[in-house]
Design a protein around this motif. Sequence first.
Motif, mmCIF file in Angstrom:
data_model
loop_
_atom_site.group_PDB
_atom_site.id
_atom_site.type_symbol
_atom_site.label_atom_id
_atom_site.label_comp_id
_atom_site.label_asym_id
_atom_site.label_seq_id
_atom_site.Cartn_x
_atom_site.Cartn_y
_atom_site.Cartn_z
ATOM 1 N N PHE A 18 0.798 -1.218 0.000
ATOM 2 C CA PHE A 18 0.000 0.000 0.000
ATOM 3 C C PHE A 18 0.835 1.275 0.000
ATOM 4 N N PRO A 20 3.530 3.658 -1.880
ATOM 5 C CA PRO A 20 3.769 3.834 -3.325
ATOM 6 C C PRO A 20 5.188 3.483 -3.757
ATOM 7 N N GLN A 157 -4.136 2.326 -13.365
ATOM 8 C CA GLN A 157 -3.836 1.103 -12.623
ATOM 9 C C GLN A 157 -3.249 0.011 -13.516
ATOM 10 N N SER A 168 -0.384 1.184 -5.933
ATOM 11 C CA SER A 168 -0.856 2.321 -5.151
ATOM 12 C C SER A 168 -0.246 3.624 -5.661
ATOM 13 N N THR A 171 -1.937 4.768 -9.069
ATOM 14 C CA THR A 171 -3.330 5.208 -8.929
ATOM 15 C C THR A 171 -3.409 6.496 -8.113
ATOM 16 N N ALA A 186 -5.238 8.713 -1.881
ATOM 17 C CA ALA A 186 -4.754 7.467 -1.274
ATOM 18 C C ALA A 186 -5.921 6.583 -0.855
ATOM 19 N N SER A 189 -7.304 4.929 -3.895
ATOM 20 C CA SER A 189 -6.333 3.932 -4.341
ATOM 21 C C SER A 189 -6.431 2.659 -3.507
ATOM 22 N N MET A 190 -6.552 2.814 -2.189
ATOM 23 C CA MET A 190 -6.646 1.650 -1.306
ATOM 24 C C MET A 190 -7.938 0.876 -1.548
ATOM 25 N N SER A 193 -7.710 -1.214 -4.511
ATOM 26 C CA SER A 193 -6.848 -2.391 -4.350
ATOM 27 C C SER A 193 -7.654 -3.630 -3.968
#
Length: 267
Positions: A18, A20, A157, A168, A171, A186, A189-190, A193
Amino acid sequence: MPLFHLFLVAVIQGLTEFLPVSSSGHLILLPALTGMQDQGQVIDVAVHVGTLLAVILYFWSDVRMALSGIPRLMRGKVDTQGAWLAMCLAIATVPVVIVGLILNLTGLDEMMRGVAVIGWTMLIFGLVLYWADQSGTSHKTAAQWSIRDAVIMGLWQVIALIPGTSRSGITITGGRLLGYARHDAARLSMLMSIPTIMASGVLLGAKVAVSADVAAARDGAIAAAFAFFAALLALSLMMRLLRTVSFTPYVIYRVALGIVLLVYAYR
């Protein structure tokens, strides 16, 4: 597999999934640079499961909201926050699933697993992250996620399928260029995931299900537990720091590691 090796692989995966800085790149580098045995696909699946559980737990309120919206979305209704979030997550996941499947079936994913490739992607996409973070505005929040933005972040992605890019990181780069604040980029992005890790886990799991034995299952359970706690720690620290700190420290790390890897690869 020795306990220390399991611990090392799981912690690397958990800490870097997670952040970057690219978990896949670090896992490829571990045997390439140390001479250690490759951990194999059973452990790969296990550490992915561990990190998946960590991100679900950390963002449980968002996950629960998306899950509650799936039944309405399946009935063709997008009239709640949950249904909207579930739809955007699904849209953002489609590109990486399609391209990832193509790369896996053609064997191109294995051809990119090299130190030089990781060195270049670490360096280049680290600088791209810095540019996006410094030039991007912060006028959007995660609650304003749109279909257009989900498509764009989903296409960003896809680039993460190149080892060393960082799912991460790329994105978040896309999110910052779209105008999302650091913490919100963030967060999106998470959340992205979760279905992505699920998809890759299913693909890897299908490959190893027929060959896994009791010893491999035991090693996998240990690795998953280590990865879970490492990922939860990394998530907590990063999301807290992003309220006051930029992505520059991660960029410095990426650039420095990229240069070292390129020197190693081309010496």
